[in-house]
Design a protein around this motif. Structure first.
Motif, PDB file in Angstrom:
ATOM      1  N   GLU A 238      -4.606   4.436  -6.153  1.00 62.02           N
ATOM      2  CA  GLU A 238      -6.420   4.757  -5.508  1.00 62.02           C
ATOM      3  C   GLU A 238      -5.960   6.315  -5.051  1.00 62.02           C
ATOM      4  O   GLU A 238      -5.199   7.140  -6.092  1.00 62.02           O
ATOM      5  CB  GLU A 238      -5.155   4.804  -3.790  1.00 62.02           C
ATOM      6  CG  GLU A 238      -3.967   5.582  -3.039  1.00 62.02           C
ATOM      7  CD  GLU A 238      -4.068   5.061  -2.242  1.00 62.02           C
ATOM      8  OE1 GLU A 238      -3.880   4.189  -1.289  1.00 62.02           O
ATOM      9  OE2 GLU A 238      -2.666   5.797  -1.476  1.00 62.02           O
TER      10      GLU A 238
ATOM     11  N   ASP B 211       0.527  -0.247  -0.168  1.00 65.43           N
ATOM     12  CA  ASP B 211      -0.070   0.034   0.032  1.00 65.43           C
ATOM     13  C   ASP B 211       0.441   1.361  -0.281  1.00 65.43           C
ATOM     14  O   ASP B 211       2.247   1.011   0.066  1.00 65.43           O
ATOM     15  CB  ASP B 211      -0.627  -0.512   1.395  1.00 65.43           C
ATOM     16  CG  ASP B 211      -2.129   0.445   1.219  1.00 65.43           C
ATOM     17  OD1 ASP B 211      -1.834   1.581   0.938  1.00 65.43           O
ATOM     18  OD2 ASP B 211      -2.889   0.760   2.181  1.00 65.43           O
ATOM     19  N   ASP B 212       0.662   2.233  -0.684  1.00 64.49           N
ATOM     20  CA  ASP B 212       1.421   3.524  -0.503  1.00 64.49           C
ATOM     21  C   ASP B 212       2.044   3.500  -1.065  1.00 64.49           C
ATOM     22  O   ASP B 212       3.232   4.984  -0.877  1.00 64.49           O
ATOM     23  CB  ASP B 212       1.394   4.193   1.202  1.00 64.49           C
ATOM     24  CG  ASP B 212      -0.573   4.319   1.824  1.00 64.49           C
ATOM     25  OD1 ASP B 212      -1.504   4.317   1.093  1.00 64.49           O
ATOM     26  OD2 ASP B 212      -0.630   4.700   3.400  1.00 64.49           O
TER      27      ASP B 212
END
Ligand code: C2E
Ligand code: CA
Ligand code: CA
Ligand code: CA
Length: 275
Positions: A232, A175-176
């Protein structure tokens, strides 16, 4: 307060005490929240750029606080992590996500955020195995989203744990991506199935050439390492177009839908009735 040299020690100290006090009260509050089911999962759809269809959802936790109203994870996840209650909270989130996933079409995946402390929890693997079995969910549909901070401490243990989870058949997403202290060597050592391009890069796609270059390079890297890629924070048609053109696999963001209680997504997703 630390950086303000002009303040007296007295003020500083009472601010510290206030902060400690605030933290204790959040912790007590959180214990009650878990006991009294004040926590709720919101679901945010993820769309395939190839077909335009919703192919999965990420679950995002919310706190329906009795006096403060609806609270986002930004203001309590770190407290939960610091106080250790994240383990209970995280196990609840996993069970809840998989229970609600019974209403999703069987081809959709379910992405759940996992915090660093949870990876170390002795109950993580059994909680997942039990919740998958109880709800009849194929392990291959569950994607655990972890951040780079998970990889930095206790690397050997984390690697073993992630491999253990992979053996059950789960998918692991990073993630990220690009926001932490990422070292590319992590990508070689850890068994990631997916990279998630952080919204801070996506946000700047429309007006910043460097962000476009970083996004494109990230995608190339993901492809070369056989990983899927999700962007995202997609908010504009222009971002969507760019990400689609460069071959990003999946998009997630307000342009498609805000995170919502699952029931509220029924106009977008063919939901089975509540069991
Ligand atoms: P994240 O995993 O990076 O989640 C994406 C965040 O971006 C979410 O914030 C989501 O609501 C928000 N978002 C989605 N689309 C857009 C968009 O188009 N524009 C903008 N500006 N924002 C968008 P949220 O829900 O406040 O969650 C914040 C963070 O809290 C998450 O970041 C995740 O790290 C953490 N978190 C959420 N739920 C859980 C959980 O169940 N367990 C753990 N350990 N952490 C969680
Ligand atoms: Ca996430
Ligand atoms: Ca993310
Ligand atoms: Ca993020």
């Amino acid at each position: 307060a630390k950086e303000s040299g002009k303040r007296t020690w007295c003020v500083f100290s009472s601010e510290l005490a206030d902060r400690a006090e605030a933290r204790r009260s959040v912790e007590m509050d959180l214990h009650r929240a878990v006991e009294n089911s004040e926590l709720q999962l919101y679901f945010q759809p993820q769309v395939s750029t190839k077909t335009g269809e919703i192919v999965g959802c990420e679950t995002l936790i919310r706190w329906n606080h009795p006096t403060r109203g609806l609270i986002g994870p930004g203001s309590f996840i770190q407290h939960a992590e610091d106080s250790g209650i994240i383990t209970r909270l995280g196990n609840w989130a996993l069970r809840e996500a998989l229970s609600q996933a019974r209403r999703l079409p069987k081809h959709m995946h379910i992405a759940v955020n996992i915090s660093p402390l949870q990876i170390h929890s002795a109950s993580l693997v059994s909680t997942i195995i039990n919740a998958l079995a109880t709800n009849g969910i194929d392990p291959g549909r569950l994607e655990l989203e972890i951040t780079e901070s998970v990889l930095m401490t206790d690397t050997e243990f984390t690697l073993d744990r992630l491999n253990q989870l992979k053996q059950i058949g789960l998918k692991i997403s990073l993630d990220d991506f690009g926001t932490g202290f990422s070292s590319l060597s992590y990508l070689r050592r850890f068994p990631f199935d997916r990279l998630k391009i952080d919204k801070s890069f996506v946000e700047d796609i429309d007006h910043d050439e460097d962000s476009r270059a970083i996004t494109k390079a990230t995608l190339t890297l993901a492809k070369a390492l056989n990983m899927k890629c999700t962007a995202e924070g997609v908010e504009t048609e222009c971002q969507k177009q760019f990400l689609t053109d460069i071959g990003c696999d999946e998009l997630q963001g307000y342009l498609i839908s805000r995170p919502q209680p699952l029931e509220k997504l029924k106009h977008l997703i063919n939901l089975a009735p509540e069991p």
